[in-house]
Write a protein that holds these residues in place. Structure first.
Motif, PDB file in Angstrom:
ATOM      1  N   CYS A  11       0.857  -1.186   0.000  1.00  0.00           N
ATOM      2  CA  CYS A  11       0.000   0.000   0.000  1.00  0.00           C
ATOM      3  C   CYS A  11       0.898   1.243   0.000  1.00  0.00           C
ATOM      4  O   CYS A  11       2.116   1.135   0.057  1.00  0.00           O
ATOM      5  CB  CYS A  11      -0.950  -0.044   1.194  1.00  0.00           C
ATOM      6  SG  CYS A  11      -0.262   0.598   2.716  1.00  0.00           S
ATOM      7  N   PRO A  12       0.338   2.447  -0.095  1.00  0.00           N
ATOM      8  CA  PRO A  12       1.205   3.633  -0.155  1.00  0.00           C
ATOM      9  C   PRO A  12       2.164   3.744   1.029  1.00  0.00           C
ATOM     10  O   PRO A  12       3.284   4.243   0.883  1.00  0.00           O
ATOM     11  CB  PRO A  12       0.216   4.806  -0.160  1.00  0.00           C
ATOM     12  CG  PRO A  12      -1.129   4.239   0.124  1.00  0.00           C
ATOM     13  CD  PRO A  12      -1.078   2.798  -0.238  1.00  0.00           C
ATOM     14  N   GLY A  72     -10.397   1.137   2.157  1.00  0.00           N
ATOM     15  CA  GLY A  72      -9.995   2.017   1.057  1.00  0.00           C
ATOM     16  C   GLY A  72      -9.400   3.286   1.638  1.00  0.00           C
ATOM     17  O   GLY A  72      -8.457   3.827   1.094  1.00  0.00           O
ATOM     18  N   MET A 106      -6.178   1.401   4.803  1.00  0.00           N
ATOM     19  CA  MET A 106      -5.568   0.545   3.768  1.00  0.00           C
ATOM     20  C   MET A 106      -5.179  -0.806   4.362  1.00  0.00           C
ATOM     21  O   MET A 106      -4.006  -1.155   4.402  1.00  0.00           O
ATOM     22  CB  MET A 106      -4.342   1.230   3.169  1.00  0.00           C
ATOM     23  CG  MET A 106      -4.666   2.264   2.119  1.00  0.00           C
ATOM     24  SD  MET A 106      -5.662   1.672   0.737  1.00  0.00           S
ATOM     25  CE  MET A 106      -4.570   0.451   0.014  1.00  0.00           C
ATOM     26  N   PRO A 154      -5.463   6.748   3.649  1.00  0.00           N
ATOM     27  CA  PRO A 154      -4.750   5.576   3.151  1.00  0.00           C
ATOM     28  C   PRO A 154      -3.232   5.694   3.221  1.00  0.00           C
ATOM     29  O   PRO A 154      -2.538   4.681   3.207  1.00  0.00           O
ATOM     30  CB  PRO A 154      -5.218   5.449   1.702  1.00  0.00           C
ATOM     31  CG  PRO A 154      -5.891   6.733   1.358  1.00  0.00           C
ATOM     32  CD  PRO A 154      -6.374   7.327   2.644  1.00  0.00           C
ATOM     33  N   MET A 155      -2.717   6.931   3.286  1.00  0.00           N
ATOM     34  CA  MET A 155      -1.260   7.069   3.274  1.00  0.00           C
ATOM     35  C   MET A 155      -0.662   7.291   4.658  1.00  0.00           C
ATOM     36  O   MET A 155       0.526   7.580   4.765  1.00  0.00           O
ATOM     37  CB  MET A 155      -0.822   8.161   2.291  1.00  0.00           C
ATOM     38  CG  MET A 155      -1.351   9.539   2.560  1.00  0.00           C
ATOM     39  SD  MET A 155      -3.120   9.677   2.252  1.00  0.00           S
ATOM     40  CE  MET A 155      -3.190   9.745   0.463  1.00  0.00           C
TER      41      MET A 155
END
Lengths: 747, 177
Positions: A89-90, A219, A222, A622-623
């Motif tokens: 993931c990021p 979403g 993450m 998410p980040m």
């Protein structure tokens, strides 16, 4: 180490000296993100080393690539890893920033008081710092008993420091991931199915036909494997039903979005249960064969009609009916997702019981497209002597409360630290590893009160998080990219192990947690518990027990093993015994009845915001992971502050404009340290506001994170404690807008 | 051979993994990016829609950036990929001004930089970094001239659009809607 007053020390006061100390250890041409563009680096080399990610708890396995000069360049997922399927993931991709962050802790620090009484940190050698820790712990043992120490941890280091404390004679080992996060869910599922969900959750999302998310914002959080599978499910045409007062990313992917009034989810769940029973939409064979208490449940939910729920939730009865039918049509390939961070309103275990019951009625537990039967590799621990039994634990401070909690409560440890008349032993020493308690635990004042009562606070971290400012000793851990660690052994569709090995030597004077724990053990006469010579020898020994070896794992990174305990799903008509009192899936919980709690979930209304106040909802981006990534150069480049989401109607009422900076003040008069920018968006209900957790850092040494956005944790001063397992409900706080920092009227 | 990308807005969650993966793959300095996320919200509560798009250079057939480049630094390579030759670029910025997608930026080293579809990876038979990393697998990349490529197949199956078609650039990044 007993200081009368434990002042917060800003590590920044020594940053210049700290840098000098570390500078000679820097290898040449180390990129500095503020000066040297990446492009000066040479192309990536072909050598790769195995790791698994430490930026969040999902622990995806990957490969670290370096350029020809040996600088870490990128991290890419391991194709064989079932947690990530080759796609990080990021945060995992941006994990390089954790290594390159120039604000990292660089050398051990010891709190000292000057002649003027001013407390500062002094740089120390490892030997000196560990001596202070070992002596401090020995003094606590002598004066109060070894059991008066505790470990608060979130991360790979927990195992080593846990071993150390258990060997020392303490059982107070707590992670905020339990009572501040997923604890109620585990207790609810244990009460119902005799087993918890654990991590990663065995949700069979990729094969589901209907995914129901209740406040869960996949979403935006993450949880890599789950986000991937949600996407697969979308591809296959699965229905998604999202219940959320906010139009989340997941809501935007959903066939049904139920914009529920906050704090009323349990009413909706009970109404769904009512409909599924009244219409005979439940799985009769499954319920008959596997469950206990159906008749009691049927009686219990008789009055919970959709019309009743409408008045509470604001969700229209026909929508409640249609979504219930949608779930029933998809059954058993349906997942009413238990979520992860579920400590909301203090009746969370009961809400999650309703989730567990609903899944049982739909027959989704143990079924394809519902919940699979997970397996986990069985790898023996490297041999060590047995642990002594601790004389007491944090539970003794709880007056018999929270007996159903299956893991230690971080807030319980906190409470057991604060002196009270009824206890003869209080916790006097903490080791804190990889968790920034100041932003992790709600009710900061209580945490600070506990910290003031300590004789010794040791913080092991990679970053100068707020908690380090309260430490007596700060031990700088190297990042996951610079160290060996335990094998990753987590549950999944297939059992597997993953290897983390150092991609490079540690920067600065930082050390791996296993090294710190072993050195400490040596100084404390507990060396037998860390009997290995080199840590990697212990990994090789473990791997050989399961037919692999360190050499093999260095090549492959992840080894998937065959399942040992049968198929992924229940077989048709298979006899099953569940680990509950009745051996059945308990729709009616006999364990709760025994403990005096409602054996079937009951809806109770929650307090609503007073006029001019809005419920404070928070979530993930998410980040970012909690507050720990807020200074990561790669990830702050994607998002460097949080904003407060405000409905346009509310904005109009207050005269707010997009991007305007406001302070938030909660119901107890607490005002955010920093202003936060307003995001005016239709995506949020008029009765609540929303912000991403983990921002608003007040430690200046976090140069990219300091003062960026506001901290939700700071505004969470009203904690709704779950009477069943002690979880800290955090969504009962209300905020209003202030245009200046100084409060004119304290409420 | 005509490379193209299709991005499924129904699956993209806007996590920006494509952005950070591109940065670490292509040594894009912190503070700059070759791809980025756009989120468009429509409607009023509770009748809402969001479209999330991962955007980048559209590798147009009729690229204004190539046409306006005074030194020939901006050029096409095999498969229709638009590239910039760093040592030929004088950093005049004409291409930046001409691009309707705002897909180019001035690199601190003095040249203009942009997405290359990771042609260094394509040559090795790999997917572009953004496509390879995407947790939702919402990106499809391949040769439009090959009817069996992932991108051809998905464009045959699904409704799609491109960005600012009225600019007449004939872009080659498509959005599945």
């Amino acid at each position: 180490m007993a200081h009368k007053r434990r002042d917060f020390i800003k590590i920044s006061s020594l940053s210049a000296a700290g840098l000098l100390f570390g500078a000679h250890q820097l290898r040449s041409a180390r990129p500095d993100f503020n000066k040297t563009p990446f492009s000066n680096m040479r192309p990536v080399g072909s050598v790769r080393t195995s790791t698994y990610c430490e930026v969040c708890f999902w622990k995806c396995a990957g490969w670290v690539y370096k350029d020809q000069e040996g600088n870490i360049k990128k991290i890419v997922g391991n194709d064989d890893d079932t947690n990530c399927n080759g796609r990080l993931c990021p945060r995992g991709t941006g994990g390089v920033g954790m290594y390159y962050d120039q604000d990292r802790l660089k050398t051990p620090l010891i709190r000292v008081a000057g002649a003027d009484g001013q407390q500062t940190f002094r740089e120390a050698s490892w030997d000196e710092a560990l001596d202070v820790v070992a002596k401090g712990l020995a003094k606590i043992k002598q004066e109060h008993g070894a059991e008066c120490t505790a470990l608060l941890t979130h991360g790979s280091g927990g195992h080593y420091f846990g071993t150390l404390l258990k060997a020392f004679g303490s059982g107070n080992i707590a992670a905020p991931s339990y009572a501040q996060c997923r604890g109620p869910r585990e207790v609810a599922f244990i009460a119902t199915y005799g087993e918890g969900l654990n991590s990663p959750e065995p949700t069979d999302i990729r094969d589901t036909r209907c995914l129901v998310l209740i406040g869960s914002h996949l979403g935006e959080n993450m949880h890599n494997g789950q986000v991937q599978e949600m996407s697969d499910a979308i591809d296959k045409g699965a229905t998604i039903i999202t219940v959320d007062p906010r139009f989340s990313t997941a809501a935007s992917k959903s066939k049904f979005w139920l914009p529920i009034k906050p704090a009323t989810d349990l009413a909706l769940l009970l109404s769904w249960i009512h409909l599924i029973i009244e219409n005979n939409w439940y799985d009769e064979e499954y319920v008959e064969k596997y469950t206990y208490g159906f008749e009691q449940l049927k009686q219990h939910v008789k009055s919970y009609t959709p019309e009743w729920a409408y008045g509470i939730t604001t969700i229209k009865p026909d929508v409640i009916r249609e979504t219930a039918r949608e779930m029933a049509n998809a059954a058993p390939s349906v997942i009413v997702h238990p979520g992860r961070h579920v400590t909301w309103y203090g009746d969370d275990t009961q809400r999650l019981r309703a989730v567990a019951i609903l899944n049982a009625l739909l027959g989704s537990w143990g079924r394809r497209g519902g919940f699979f039967v997970p397996e986990k590799a069985e790898v023996p621990d490297y041999p060590h002597p047995p642990f002594p039994k601790p004389a007491r634990t944090w539970r003794d401070a709880m007056d018999g409360k929270f007996r159903l909690a299956d893991l230690a409560l971080a807030n319980g440890v906190c409470e057991a630290t604060i002196p009270s008349v009824r206890m003869d032993c209080h916790i006097k020493g903490w080791i804190v590893n990889g968790t920034n308690l100041i932003m992790t635990l709600p009710d900061k004042q209580k945490t600070l009160e506990a910290i003031k009562s300590l004789d010794l606070l040791v913080v092991v971290d990679t970053m100068p998080m707020e908690i380090t400012g309260y430490a007596d000793v700060v031990l700088p851990e190297c990042t996951y990219l610079e160290r060996w660690d335990d094998l990753r052994i987590v549950q999944g569709r297939v059992p597997n192990v993953a290897l983390r090995m150092p991609a490079t030597d540690p920067l600065y004077d930082t050390k791996p947690a296993y090294w710190i724990a072993k050195k400490l053990a040596g100084k404390m006469g507990l060396g037998d518990y860390f009997a290995w010579e080199n840590f990697e020898d212990s990994l090789d020994w473990q791997l050989k027990q399961i037919g692999s070896s360190l050499d093999e794992m260095k090549r492959i990174g992840v080894k998937n093993l065959p399942r040992e305990y049968g198929p992924l799903y229940f077989q048709d008509g298979e006899d099953k015994e569940f680990y509950t009192n009745t051996g059945k899936i308990e729709l009616y919980s006999t364990a709760f009845a025994e403990e005096g709690f409602d054996p079937l979930p009951v809806y109770t209304p929650h307090q609503e915001p007073p006029a001019g106040y809005y419920r404070l909802n928070y979530g993930r981006a998410p980040m970012h992971t909690f507050s720990r990534t807020a200074n990561n150069p790669n990830l702050t480049d994607l998002m460097d502050e949080n904003v407060v989401w405000v409905n346009p109607k509310v904005a109009k009422e207050w005269g707010l404009t997009a991007g305007q900076e406001v302070y938030l003040q909660n119901q107890d008069g607490v005002v955010s340290d920093f202003p936060i920018k307003v995001r005016i968006t239709e995506r949020i209900r008029f009765d609540s506001v929303y912000m991403v957790h983990g921002f608003g850092h007040n430690h200046k040494q976090l140069s990219r994170a300091h003062g960026r956005g506001a901290s939700d944790s700071q505004l969470i001063t009203r904690v709704l404690v779950d009477p069943i397992m002690g979880g800290t409900g955090m969504r009962g706080n209300f905020v209003t807008f202030r245009f200046e920092k100084e409060s004119e009227v304290e409420s | 051979m005509r490379y193209a990308m299709a991005i499924d807005t129904k699956k993209c969650v806007g996590c920006a993994d494509c952005v950070v993966a591109c940065q670490t793959e292509n040594m894009v300095p912190i503070g700059y990016c070759r791809d980025w996320i756009v989120e468009v919200t429509d409607g009023t509560y509770p009748q809402l829609e969001i479209e999330i798009r991962s955007e980048r250079c559209n590798h147009c057939d009729n690229s204004p950036c190539v046409r306006c480049c005074p030194t020939g630094a901006s050029h096409y390579v095999e498969g229709g990929i638009v590239k910039v030759t760093q040592h030929k670029c004088i950093g005049c910025g004409a291409c930046i001004a001409s691009c309707p997608y705002d897909a180019r930026y001035s690199h601190p080293d003095g040249y203009v930089d942009k997405c290359t579809f990771c042609d260094h990876r394509i040559k090795l038979g790999e997917q572009p970094a953004c496509v390879a990393v995407c947790p939702t697998k919402c990106m499809y990349f391949g040769d439009l001239d090959d009817p069996n490529s992932e991108v051809s197949k998905v464009l045959k199956k699904r409704k799609y659009k491109s960005l600012i078609p009225e600019a007449g650039t004939r872009p080659h990044v498509f959005y599945l809607i």
